[in-house]
Design a protein around this motif. Structure first.
Motif, PDB file in Angstrom:
ATOM      1  N   ALA A 174     -54.071 -36.917  44.596  1.00  0.00           N
ATOM      2  CA  ALA A 174     -53.394 -35.924  43.752  1.00  0.00           C
ATOM      3  C   ALA A 174     -54.248 -35.569  42.543  1.00  0.00           C
ATOM      4  O   ALA A 174     -54.343 -34.401  42.164  1.00  0.00           O
ATOM      5  CB  ALA A 174     -52.031 -36.457  43.307  1.00  0.00           C
ATOM      6  N   GLY A 175     -54.887 -36.565  41.946  1.00  0.00           N
ATOM      7  CA  GLY A 175     -55.763 -36.290  40.809  1.00  0.00           C
ATOM      8  C   GLY A 175     -56.960 -35.448  41.203  1.00  0.00           C
ATOM      9  O   GLY A 175     -57.365 -34.546  40.476  1.00  0.00           O
ATOM     10  N   GLY A 176     -57.516 -35.719  42.373  1.00  0.00           N
ATOM     11  CA  GLY A 176     -58.690 -34.983  42.825  1.00  0.00           C
ATOM     12  C   GLY A 176     -58.428 -33.524  43.113  1.00  0.00           C
ATOM     13  O   GLY A 176     -59.301 -32.686  42.935  1.00  0.00           O
ATOM     14  N   ILE A 177     -57.223 -33.193  43.552  1.00  0.00           N
ATOM     15  CA  ILE A 177     -56.924 -31.792  43.842  1.00  0.00           C
ATOM     16  C   ILE A 177     -56.154 -31.124  42.704  1.00  0.00           C
ATOM     17  O   ILE A 177     -55.777 -29.965  42.802  1.00  0.00           O
ATOM     18  CB  ILE A 177     -56.160 -31.630  45.176  1.00  0.00           C
ATOM     19  CG1 ILE A 177     -54.830 -32.348  45.148  1.00  0.00           C
ATOM     20  CG2 ILE A 177     -57.005 -32.087  46.334  1.00  0.00           C
ATOM     21  CD1 ILE A 177     -53.952 -32.074  46.354  1.00  0.00           C
ATOM     22  N   GLY A 178     -55.935 -31.840  41.616  1.00  0.00           N
ATOM     23  CA  GLY A 178     -55.316 -31.251  40.445  1.00  0.00           C
ATOM     24  C   GLY A 178     -53.802 -31.253  40.441  1.00  0.00           C
ATOM     25  O   GLY A 178     -53.185 -30.519  39.687  1.00  0.00           O
ATOM     26  N   TYR A 179     -53.173 -32.078  41.256  1.00  0.00           N
ATOM     27  CA  TYR A 179     -51.718 -32.145  41.314  1.00  0.00           C
ATOM     28  C   TYR A 179     -51.205 -33.464  40.730  1.00  0.00           C
ATOM     29  O   TYR A 179     -50.468 -34.195  41.376  1.00  0.00           O
ATOM     30  CB  TYR A 179     -51.223 -31.995  42.754  1.00  0.00           C
ATOM     31  CG  TYR A 179     -51.267 -30.583  43.269  1.00  0.00           C
ATOM     32  CD1 TYR A 179     -50.384 -29.620  42.785  1.00  0.00           C
ATOM     33  CD2 TYR A 179     -52.187 -30.208  44.228  1.00  0.00           C
ATOM     34  CE1 TYR A 179     -50.419 -28.327  43.256  1.00  0.00           C
ATOM     35  CE2 TYR A 179     -52.234 -28.912  44.708  1.00  0.00           C
ATOM     36  CZ  TYR A 179     -51.341 -27.975  44.210  1.00  0.00           C
ATOM     37  OH  TYR A 179     -51.377 -26.694  44.671  1.00  0.00           O
ATOM     38  N   MET A 180     -51.590 -33.767  39.503  1.00  0.00           N
ATOM     39  CA  MET A 180     -51.149 -35.007  38.882  1.00  0.00           C
ATOM     40  C   MET A 180     -49.654 -35.009  38.622  1.00  0.00           C
ATOM     41  O   MET A 180     -49.040 -36.056  38.532  1.00  0.00           O
ATOM     42  CB  MET A 180     -51.902 -35.253  37.574  1.00  0.00           C
ATOM     43  CG  MET A 180     -53.321 -35.741  37.764  1.00  0.00           C
ATOM     44  SD  MET A 180     -53.478 -37.163  38.857  1.00  0.00           S
ATOM     45  CE  MET A 180     -52.731 -38.436  37.907  1.00  0.00           C
ATOM     46  N   GLY A 181     -49.049 -33.841  38.521  1.00  0.00           N
ATOM     47  CA  GLY A 181     -47.596 -33.776  38.363  1.00  0.00           C
ATOM     48  C   GLY A 181     -46.881 -34.395  39.547  1.00  0.00           C
ATOM     49  O   GLY A 181     -45.887 -35.105  39.390  1.00  0.00           O
ATOM     50  N   VAL A 182     -47.409 -34.151  40.752  1.00  0.00           N
ATOM     51  CA  VAL A 182     -46.822 -34.734  41.957  1.00  0.00           C
ATOM     52  C   VAL A 182     -46.978 -36.258  41.911  1.00  0.00           C
ATOM     53  O   VAL A 182     -46.047 -37.000  42.214  1.00  0.00           O
ATOM     54  CB  VAL A 182     -47.498 -34.147  43.226  1.00  0.00           C
ATOM     55  CG1 VAL A 182     -47.023 -34.870  44.470  1.00  0.00           C
ATOM     56  CG2 VAL A 182     -47.231 -32.660  43.325  1.00  0.00           C
ATOM     57  N   ALA A 183     -48.161 -36.726  41.512  1.00  0.00           N
ATOM     58  CA  ALA A 183     -48.396 -38.168  41.424  1.00  0.00           C
ATOM     59  C   ALA A 183     -47.496 -38.805  40.368  1.00  0.00           C
ATOM     60  O   ALA A 183     -46.985 -39.903  40.556  1.00  0.00           O
ATOM     61  CB  ALA A 183     -49.860 -38.440  41.103  1.00  0.00           C
ATOM     62  N   LEU A 184     -47.285 -38.102  39.267  1.00  0.00           N
ATOM     63  CA  LEU A 184     -46.430 -38.622  38.207  1.00  0.00           C
ATOM     64  C   LEU A 184     -44.992 -38.764  38.695  1.00  0.00           C
ATOM     65  O   LEU A 184     -44.347 -39.790  38.448  1.00  0.00           O
ATOM     66  CB  LEU A 184     -46.495 -37.711  36.977  1.00  0.00           C
ATOM     67  CG  LEU A 184     -45.701 -38.143  35.756  1.00  0.00           C
ATOM     68  CD1 LEU A 184     -46.213 -39.473  35.223  1.00  0.00           C
ATOM     69  CD2 LEU A 184     -45.770 -37.085  34.689  1.00  0.00           C
ATOM     70  N   VAL A 185     -44.502 -37.768  39.398  1.00  0.00           N
ATOM     71  CA  VAL A 185     -43.131 -37.847  39.938  1.00  0.00           C
ATOM     72  C   VAL A 185     -43.032 -38.973  40.948  1.00  0.00           C
ATOM     73  O   VAL A 185     -42.067 -39.739  40.942  1.00  0.00           O
ATOM     74  CB  VAL A 185     -42.705 -36.490  40.554  1.00  0.00           C
ATOM     75  CG1 VAL A 185     -41.405 -36.627  41.316  1.00  0.00           C
ATOM     76  CG2 VAL A 185     -42.579 -35.442  39.462  1.00  0.00           C
ATOM     77  N   MET A 186     -44.062 -39.128  41.810  1.00  0.00           N
ATOM     78  CA  MET A 186     -44.063 -40.218  42.787  1.00  0.00           C
ATOM     79  C   MET A 186     -44.021 -41.564  42.068  1.00  0.00           C
ATOM     80  O   MET A 186     -43.253 -42.450  42.448  1.00  0.00           O
ATOM     81  CB  MET A 186     -45.306 -40.162  43.676  1.00  0.00           C
ATOM     82  CG  MET A 186     -45.346 -41.270  44.703  1.00  0.00           C
ATOM     83  SD  MET A 186     -46.965 -41.637  45.361  1.00  0.00           S
ATOM     84  CE  MET A 186     -47.766 -42.418  43.989  1.00  0.00           C
ATOM     85  N   ALA A 187     -44.812 -41.730  41.029  1.00  0.00           N
ATOM     86  CA  ALA A 187     -44.849 -42.995  40.292  1.00  0.00           C
ATOM     87  C   ALA A 187     -43.518 -43.262  39.601  1.00  0.00           C
ATOM     88  O   ALA A 187     -43.061 -44.401  39.536  1.00  0.00           O
ATOM     89  CB  ALA A 187     -45.982 -42.978  39.271  1.00  0.00           C
ATOM     90  N   MET A 188     -42.885 -42.211  39.089  1.00  0.00           N
ATOM     91  CA  MET A 188     -41.596 -42.394  38.421  1.00  0.00           C
ATOM     92  C   MET A 188     -40.534 -42.836  39.415  1.00  0.00           C
ATOM     93  O   MET A 188     -39.704 -43.682  39.099  1.00  0.00           O
ATOM     94  CB  MET A 188     -41.170 -41.097  37.729  1.00  0.00           C
ATOM     95  CG  MET A 188     -41.986 -40.790  36.504  1.00  0.00           C
ATOM     96  SD  MET A 188     -41.585 -39.184  35.785  1.00  0.00           S
ATOM     97  CE  MET A 188     -39.983 -39.507  35.118  1.00  0.00           C
ATOM     98  N   ILE A 189     -40.555 -42.265  40.600  1.00  0.00           N
ATOM     99  CA  ILE A 189     -39.536 -42.614  41.601  1.00  0.00           C
ATOM    100  C   ILE A 189     -39.833 -43.974  42.181  1.00  0.00           C
ATOM    101  O   ILE A 189     -38.972 -44.793  42.377  1.00  0.00           O
ATOM    102  CB  ILE A 189     -39.466 -41.534  42.693  1.00  0.00           C
ATOM    103  CG1 ILE A 189     -38.871 -40.269  42.066  1.00  0.00           C
ATOM    104  CG2 ILE A 189     -38.650 -41.988  43.881  1.00  0.00           C
ATOM    105  CD1 ILE A 189     -38.842 -39.068  42.966  1.00  0.00           C
TER     106      ILE A 189
END
Length: 189
Positions: A174-189
């Motif tokens: 997610a960080g490599g393709i610029g979608y850290m928001g998706v990774a952040l939501v995944m980590a929160m859940i």
């Protein structure tokens, strides 16, 4: 670092309160720092001041291949350094709660310090690899060949540890393709 499930809950609530509060303040103030945060998808990697021109040869020409000419201004170089730095730091910050959760789930036995370090370093490596590969099929095959040559052989003590490894890879991708928001939501859940 042995943390109990109760300590984990308090730590996660405080962490996400501070993180989301900091991002909210940046949004309210409309800070120029927002330009360097790794949110926004693949187009976030298109940095002003960096011009890439495709100099690919056609298939009919001898030695057909893909190449590019990169022209950069000093401001563009500074922008890309700031973007890369914030991307890699953000991967670590998103991965911290996942490592805390791992530690709390292994509270009775005690977490493996080596495994925690692996969980923190793996997303950095995955992010860097994705940033290097971008849209190059040849580089992707090269990476697959390298991974096949290395052949990691690690016996995980519990099957759930594989899920934590998978989460680290997801955060890195997610960080490599610029979608850290998706990774952040995944980590929160």
């Amino acid at each position: 670092m042995n943390i109990s499930p109760r300590q984990l809950l308090v730590r996660l609530v405080a962490y996400y309160f501070v993180a989301l509060g900091a991002v909210s303040i940046l949004l309210i103030v409309d800070s120029p720092a927002l330009n360097f945060l790794p949110f926004g998808g693949h187009d976030a990697l298109e940095i002003p001041g960096i011009v890439v021109t495709d100099t690919s040869l056609s298939l009919e020409q001898e030695g057909a291949g893909r190449s590019a000419k990169v022209e950069a201004t000093p401001e563009g170089i500074q922008s890309i350094i700031l973007f890369l730095t914030t991307t890699l730091i953000t991967t670590i910050l998103v991965m911290l709660p996942i490592t805390w959760t791992y530690s709390a789930t292994r509270y009775e036995v005690g977490p493996s310090k080596v495994f925690v370090r692996t969980l923190l370093l793996m997303p950095i490596c995955a992010t860097t690899v994705v940033l290097l590969i971008q849209d190059s099929l040849a580089l992707a095959f090269g990476l697959a060949a390298l991974v096949a040559a290395v052949r990691f052989r690690v016996a995980l003590p519990e099957t759930i540890d594989g899920v934590y490894i998978f989460a680290a890879i997801c955060v890195g991708l997610a960080g490599g393709i610029g979608y850290m928001g998706v990774a952040l939501v995944m980590a929160m859940i």
